[in-house]
Design an enzyme around this catalytic site. Structure first.
Site, short mmCIF file in Angstrom:
data_model
loop_
_atom_site.label_atom_id
_atom_site.label_comp_id
_atom_site.label_asym_id
_atom_site.label_seq_id
_atom_site.Cartn_x
_atom_site.Cartn_y
_atom_site.Cartn_z
N GLY A 95 13.28 -0.46 20.63
CA GLY A 95 13.36 -0.81 19.45
C GLY A 95 14.84 -1.18 19.01
N SER A 96 14.89 -0.95 17.58
CA SER A 96 16.26 -1.30 16.95
C SER A 96 17.44 -0.82 17.63
CB SER A 96 16.26 -0.59 15.71
OG SER A 96 14.88 -0.84 15.07
N THR A 97 17.54 0.12 18.73
CA THR A 97 19.03 0.15 19.32
C THR A 97 19.26 -0.97 20.05
OG1 THR A 97 17.52 1.12 21.29
CG2 THR A 97 18.55 2.76 19.63
N LYS B 204 19.60 -3.86 18.67
CA LYS B 204 20.37 -4.75 17.69
C LYS B 204 21.93 -4.45 17.94
CE LYS B 204 16.56 -4.73 14.78
NZ LYS B 204 15.92 -3.62 13.72
#
Lengths: 115, 578
Positions: B293-295, B297
């Site tokens: 997921g967002s990690t 980014k």
């Protein structure tokens, strides 16, 4: 002349045989002593290992935390309890006047702040 | 004149004979002397050689003889080497135990013997013991590794034909604490998992080696039990609090690549590995691969900034969800406006990250993630290292989803190691479980510019100060990081309720030394977290508490986060031109 030589040779042979036997028994004795020492060494090493293992077991962080929680008044270090040497104020008043001056000289950054 | 020429002369005049005699005798004596001299010389030479050799051995090579005697010292055979942590704390060692064996041929009455033995060792089955004892074999183990009391009890029975043999049992004094790293051993002390399996040969080849110095040298790991304990305890708390399925965590030294702690929950006791379930044995930290997921980014942002496709002052429009083919990319915290790069990072905008990645392009994204080690198995010294799953066809839609950590599954170790490269100045270093010498700083490979790494540090700090990671704060320690909340893909579709919540960050952020990852598998929201189960609510507090606990241990000097110098060092302009 010849006779003395022969006698000397015989005596020498006798002495050397005696020496050889002595040596042999000495070596045998030393060898059994060595085996004995090695035995002691091995069992000593083994004991050290057991103690190391027990030490590690008794020093499990979970156990230490539990024990210190029950028997000591210690708390985890808070950030406010830590400071750098340069942030220490210099003791300027009465008793340690000279000491403070000395430390101010020793610690230029600390001294610099008060001046 | 030779002796052989001499012939008996029986009748001869006396005087002549006498003369002949003396003549011959002289000859013979002469010959005899000559021979004696020759033989004597040969012997003398031989003794001289022996003597020289004796002096050579005793005096000149005396030192070697001492060494030989030392080497000769009997080391316990088949003694497996110990495993220590980085500070020399024993993690695995051997203890001598007694094992019970039987020689069935010498057992007089199998039934009676079996009944007696089971009396002393109730955990054995009487029928089985009897069967073993009545078979005509020469030697058979009845039970391995008896306790001293059991040994005493069996000894007291006085059953003929059974006896004890010294045996060695692998012991893990710390129990569950380092289970997944160490692995465990089988009944004959052969490595079955973890370090025990990876270094099985090195640990077990102890005797008959040339140099005594390396014999049985313990293996020193990079793990620090204190850090390991802090991480394990905080993760366990989170698992309990949020009724999660499990958790994983890693503490990595960003400069040396040493793994200081690696935790996977649920865990098992390697002393009784056979009773552990396969779920407990599974190493989530290195073998499990997850969509993070967002990690991701953080990687997308670093990639775009490094490639120069967007400036830190630039940004993207995130007003409307992004529609590509049959997919719609939405934001979890929609702002419905144009967002600057720092805003995309701290509000964790999927739309912004996707657009950012599209500008860089699929090829360069693939190459960048490959350089970070996210597309191949991590080079960690464990047999249990998971192979990442990446899109087989890396099209535009993959580029977009990978930008925010979906459609690509990596192991927590890979994620941590890649994140270390983001904050340590841009150098990727292979993670390792072996302790390194203090001066032994690995070379590594440069993956991003130092300047980009500096921006990433500020962005991660900003995210903790103002963004989704605010619960990761640890008073006195300058932490920074990125949250991640991924929906788990179950049977081909994403589950809204089954989340993988994570937080990855580093400290101290002005000069990051340690990277900490906390991953929680399927946490359920609680009243305290207002029903939220995302990374910011579940994993970030774990991170904060772990940092507060290990900061003082690792000798990281606390700073005043609000002080002007710190704020200036960590400053970054959030709004373009504002």
């Amino acid at each position: 002349m010849r006779r003395t030589l022969s006698v000397a040779a015989i005596i020498l042979t006798a002495l050397m045989s005696y020496g050889l036997y002595n040596m042999k028994y000495e070596v045998r004795r030393l060898e059994s002593r060595l085996a004995e020492l090695q035995q002691t060494l091995t069992s000593g090493r083994q004991a050290v290992k057991v103690l190391h293992a027990e030490w590690a077991y008794l020093n499990r962080p979970a156990r230490l935390q539990d024990l210190s929680g029950r028997h000591l008044d210690l708390q985890p270090v808070q950030v406010g309890q830590l400071t750098g040497l340069h942030e220490l104020p210099v003791r300027s008043e009465e008793p340690g006047q000279k000491l403070a001056q000395k430390s101010a000289m020793l610690l230029p950054t600390a001294g610099g702040k008060t001046q | 004149m030779s002796v052989f020429r001499r012939k008996p002369r029986a009748i001869a005049p006396v005087a002549e004979t006498k003369l002949q005699w003396s003549d011959d005798a002289e000859q013979i004596l002469e010959n005899g002397r000559n021979r004696l001299v020759v033989v004597g010389a040969v012997f003398a030479l031989a003794f001289t050689l022996v003597g020289a050799r004796l002096i050579d051995l005793a005096v000149l090579q005396g030192h070697d003889a001492n060494q030989t005697a030392l080497n000769d010292e009997q080391r316990p055979s088949a003694e497996r080497a110990d495993i220590l942590d980085r500070n020399g704390v024993v993690l695995a060692t051997n203890l001598i135990t007694a094992s019970l064996f039987a020689e069935p041929r010498r057992v007089l009455d199998a039934a009676d013997a079996a009944r007696k033995i089971v009396l002393a060792l109730p955990e054995l089955n009487e029928q089985e013991v009897e069967k073993k004892l009545s078979g005509g074999r020469a030697f058979i183990w009845l039970k391995r590794h008896l306790t001293p009391k059991q040994q005493h009890d069996v000894n007291a029975l006085g059953v003929p034909g059974v006896g004890f043999r010294d045996d060695r049992k692998r012991v893990y004094p710390h129990g569950n604490l380092v289970a997944h790293v160490l692995g465990y051993t089988g009944i004959d002390n052969e490595g079955q998992a973890g370090i025990e399996l990876q270094y099985d040969e090195q640990l077990s080849t102890v005797t008959q080696k040339a140099s005594a110095a390396t014999n049985g040298d313990p293996l020193r790991l990079s793990v620090d039990v204190r850090v390991q304990f802090a991480l394990q305890q905080e993760l366990s708390r989170a698992v309990e609090e949020f009724s999660a399925l499990g958790a994983a965590g890693i503490v990595l030294d960003a400069v040396t690549g040493e793994v200081l702690a690696m935790v996977s929950l649920p865990d098992f006791d390697p002393n009784q590995a056979r009773t552990a379930s396969s779920n407990a044995m599974f190493n989530r930290a290195s073998l499990g691969v997850y969509e993070m997921g967002s990690t991701f980014k953080a990687f997308t942002t670093a990639m775009a900034l490094d490639a120069g496709t967007v400036k830190i002052g630039g940004g993207y429009d995130a007003t409307k969800p992004l529609r590509v083919a049959r997919f719609t990319i939405r934001d979890d915290h929609p702002k419905k406006r144009w967002l600057s790069v720092p805003e995309i990072f701290i509000y964790s905008s999927n739309i912004g990250a996707a657009k950012m990645a599209v500008d860089v392009g699929a090829e360069r994204q693939k190459e960048f993630l490959g350089r970070l080690g996210l597309l191949q198995r991590a080079a960690l010294e464990l047999p249990e290292v998971g192979r990442p799953i990446s899109p087989s066809r890396w099209g535009e839609i993959s580029t977009m989803t990978v930008a925010f950590g979906h459609g690509i599954a990596v192991s927590p170790v890979q994620l941590t190691s890649a994140m270390a490269a983001m904050v340590n100045g841009g150098i990727r270093i292979d993670p390792t479980l072996m302790a390194k010498q203090p001066m032994d700083t690995p070379q590594g490979t440069r993956v991003i510019k130092t300047r980009t790494s500096s921006i990433m540090k500020r962005l991660m700090r900003l995210n903790v100060e103002e963004g989704t990671g605010s619960k990761a704060k640890a008073a006195g320690y300058l932490v920074g990081g990125k949250t991640g909340t991924a929906e788990k893909a179950v049977a081909g579709s994403y589950q809204r309720k089954a989340l993988l919540s994570s937080f990855i960050g580093a400290f101290p952020m002005n000069d990051p030394r340690y990277v900490v990852l906390a991953v929680i598998d399927e946490p359920k929201g609680t009243k305290k977290s207002f029903g939220y189960a995302g990374g910011g609510w579940t994993a970030a507090p774990v991170f904060g508490r772990v940092v507060s606990r290990i900061g003082p241990l690792m000798g990281v000097a606390p700073v005043d986060e609000e002080s002007k110098s710190v704020r200036n060092a960590m400053f970054i302009r959030v709004k373009a031109g504002g």
